[in-house]
Design a protein around this motif. Structure first.
Motif, PDB file in Angstrom:
ATOM      1  N   VAL A   1     -14.437  15.765   1.525  1.00  0.00           N
ATOM      2  CA  VAL A   1     -13.435  15.121   0.680  1.00  0.00           C
ATOM      3  C   VAL A   1     -13.680  15.536  -0.764  1.00  0.00           C
ATOM      4  CG1 VAL A   1     -12.523  12.920  -0.165  1.00  0.00           C
ATOM      5  CG2 VAL A   1     -13.221  13.150   2.224  1.00  0.00           C
ATOM      6  N   ARG A   2     -12.656  16.102  -1.375  1.00  0.00           N
ATOM      7  CA  ARG A   2     -12.762  16.492  -2.770  1.00  0.00           C
ATOM      8  C   ARG A   2     -11.384  16.362  -3.414  1.00  0.00           C
ATOM      9  NH1 ARG A   2     -13.795  23.011  -1.991  1.00  0.00           N
ATOM     10  NH2 ARG A   2     -11.628  23.610  -1.514  1.00  0.00           N
ATOM     11  N   GLY A   3     -11.243  16.863  -4.631  1.00  0.00           N
ATOM     12  CA  GLY A   3      -9.964  16.718  -5.321  1.00  0.00           C
ATOM     13  C   GLY A   3     -10.043  15.645  -6.392  1.00  0.00           C
ATOM     14  N   ARG A   4      -8.931  14.922  -6.554  1.00  0.00           N
ATOM     15  CA  ARG A   4      -8.854  13.909  -7.604  1.00  0.00           C
ATOM     16  C   ARG A   4      -8.395  12.588  -7.020  1.00  0.00           C
ATOM     17  NH1 ARG A   4      -9.343  16.200 -12.576  1.00  0.00           N
ATOM     18  NH2 ARG A   4      -9.146  18.471 -12.661  1.00  0.00           N
ATOM     19  N   LEU A   5      -8.797  11.506  -7.683  1.00  0.00           N
ATOM     20  CA  LEU A   5      -8.381  10.167  -7.291  1.00  0.00           C
ATOM     21  C   LEU A   5      -8.013   9.391  -8.545  1.00  0.00           C
ATOM     22  CD1 LEU A   5      -8.108   7.809  -5.231  1.00  0.00           C
ATOM     23  CD2 LEU A   5     -10.519   7.293  -5.682  1.00  0.00           C
ATOM     24  N   SER A   6      -6.798   8.872  -8.588  1.00  0.00           N
ATOM     25  CA  SER A   6      -6.341   8.083  -9.728  1.00  0.00           C
ATOM     26  C   SER A   6      -6.269   6.613  -9.317  1.00  0.00           C
ATOM     27  CB  SER A   6      -4.967   8.571 -10.198  1.00  0.00           C
ATOM     28  OG  SER A   6      -4.498   7.779 -11.261  1.00  0.00           O
ATOM     29  N   VAL A   7      -7.022   5.784 -10.019  1.00  0.00           N
ATOM     30  CA  VAL A   7      -7.096   4.352  -9.712  1.00  0.00           C
ATOM     31  C   VAL A   7      -6.568   3.552 -10.897  1.00  0.00           C
ATOM     32  CG1 VAL A   7      -8.627   2.422  -9.133  1.00  0.00           C
ATOM     33  CG2 VAL A   7      -9.093   4.711  -8.218  1.00  0.00           C
TER      34      VAL A   7
END
Length: 295
Positions: free
Chosen positions: A89-95
């Motif tokens: 799992v990689r990439g970006r996460l916007s919370v």
């Protein structure tokens, strides 16, 4: 047309400078300029107006930019999906979150997530509940934590209720009400208030309660940040009503039970469409399985 050329165009558009764009992309300026010139030749149109003082998009460049960003996003998403298929799992996460979220320890959840998925880059956006719902619908935020009156529920997004809580009165330690074990809305209505901006979900909880009781109040100060709101209360500028679970972490103020206090519901919401592997992994950290869909 190559993805790298699109990256260069986006970088120049965002920095308004070939020099700064080259620095961002870690290439020499001549190489970046050459690749953009090749792309312009292929498209048959200039993308930038260049003068000695500034660089700006031409109409053709303005038309090209959104599509270029979409292509880059799609390429990144493809790479992320391939990584997920082989267990990475990689990439970006916007919370997104409201300042007064209390049902989940967000820093701890992010710590646990980071330990398991160190290749994910995380961005946090703090805002009002209504705004966060819209940002999730638009895909700008993938997972958000918010609070709403009991009369409202997020729509058009994946949603799960986290907790319910009652509001309490918050006053300065030397306020005349500080020694009272409990008060009601009628008694509070004579006080000057510090509150969140009008028409926000956080403000609506109190507004609806006073209105239902046939009462009015004086909100002399509107503040967008709950932490700063509490600091203003501590200085004696007014009283406030905040969720009891959130108030427990504050200092410099005194809490009073409100007999007929309104309640709020905390939710976690997520994008109604296909989720990124990072967003799915974060929801699992929160013990929210994939079977919870949009409602």
């Amino acid at each position: 047309m190559e993805l790298q050329q699109m990256r260069y165009v986006v970088a120049v558009a965002e920095t308004n400078s070939f020099t700064r764009a080259a620095e961002r992309c870690l290439v020499v300026q001549s190489a970046l300029s050459h690749q953009i010139a090749r792309l312009e030749q292929e498209l048959g149109a200039r993308l930038f107006e260049r003068t000695t003082r500034r660089v700006r998009l031409t109409p053709a460049g303005a038309a090209f930019l959104p599509a270029a960003r979409q292509c880059l996003d799609a390429a990144e998403r493809a790479a992320v999906e391939v990584a997920a298929a082989i267990g990475e799992v990689r990439g970006r996460l916007s919370v997104g979150l409201i300042p007064s979220v209390a049902a989940v320890d967000i820093p701890r959840a992010l710590r646990d997530f980071r330990r398991q998925y160190p290749k994910v880059r995380i961005s946090l956006r703090v805002g009002a509940s209504d705004d966060l719902v819209e940002q999730v619908k638009q895909g700008a935020v993938e997972v958000a934590f918010l609070g709403l009156p009991t009369t409202a529920r997020p729509e058009g997004v994946g949603v799960r209720e986290l907790a319910r809580d009652r509001l309490v009165a918050v006053v300065a330690p030397d306020h005349p009400l500080a020694d009272e074990p409990a008060v009601d809305l009628r008694r509070l209505s004579s006080e000057v208030f510090v509150d969140l901006p009008a028409k926000t979900a956080g403000r609506a909880q109190s507004d609806l309660a006073f209105s239902a009781a046939g009462l009015t109040r004086d909100v002399a100060f509107e503040v967008t940040n709950a932490d700063f709101l509490a600091r203003m209360v501590g200085q004696g500028l007014g009283v406030a009503m905040l969720p009891s679970a959130y108030v427990a972490q504050l200092s410099g103020v005194t809490t009073i039970e409100v007999i007929d206090a309104p309640a709020r519901v905390e939710y976690v919401i997520w994008s109604p469409g296909s989720r990124t592997p990072a967003a799915t992994a974060f929801l699992r950290i929160l013990d929210i399985p994939d079977v919870y869909g949009a409602q």
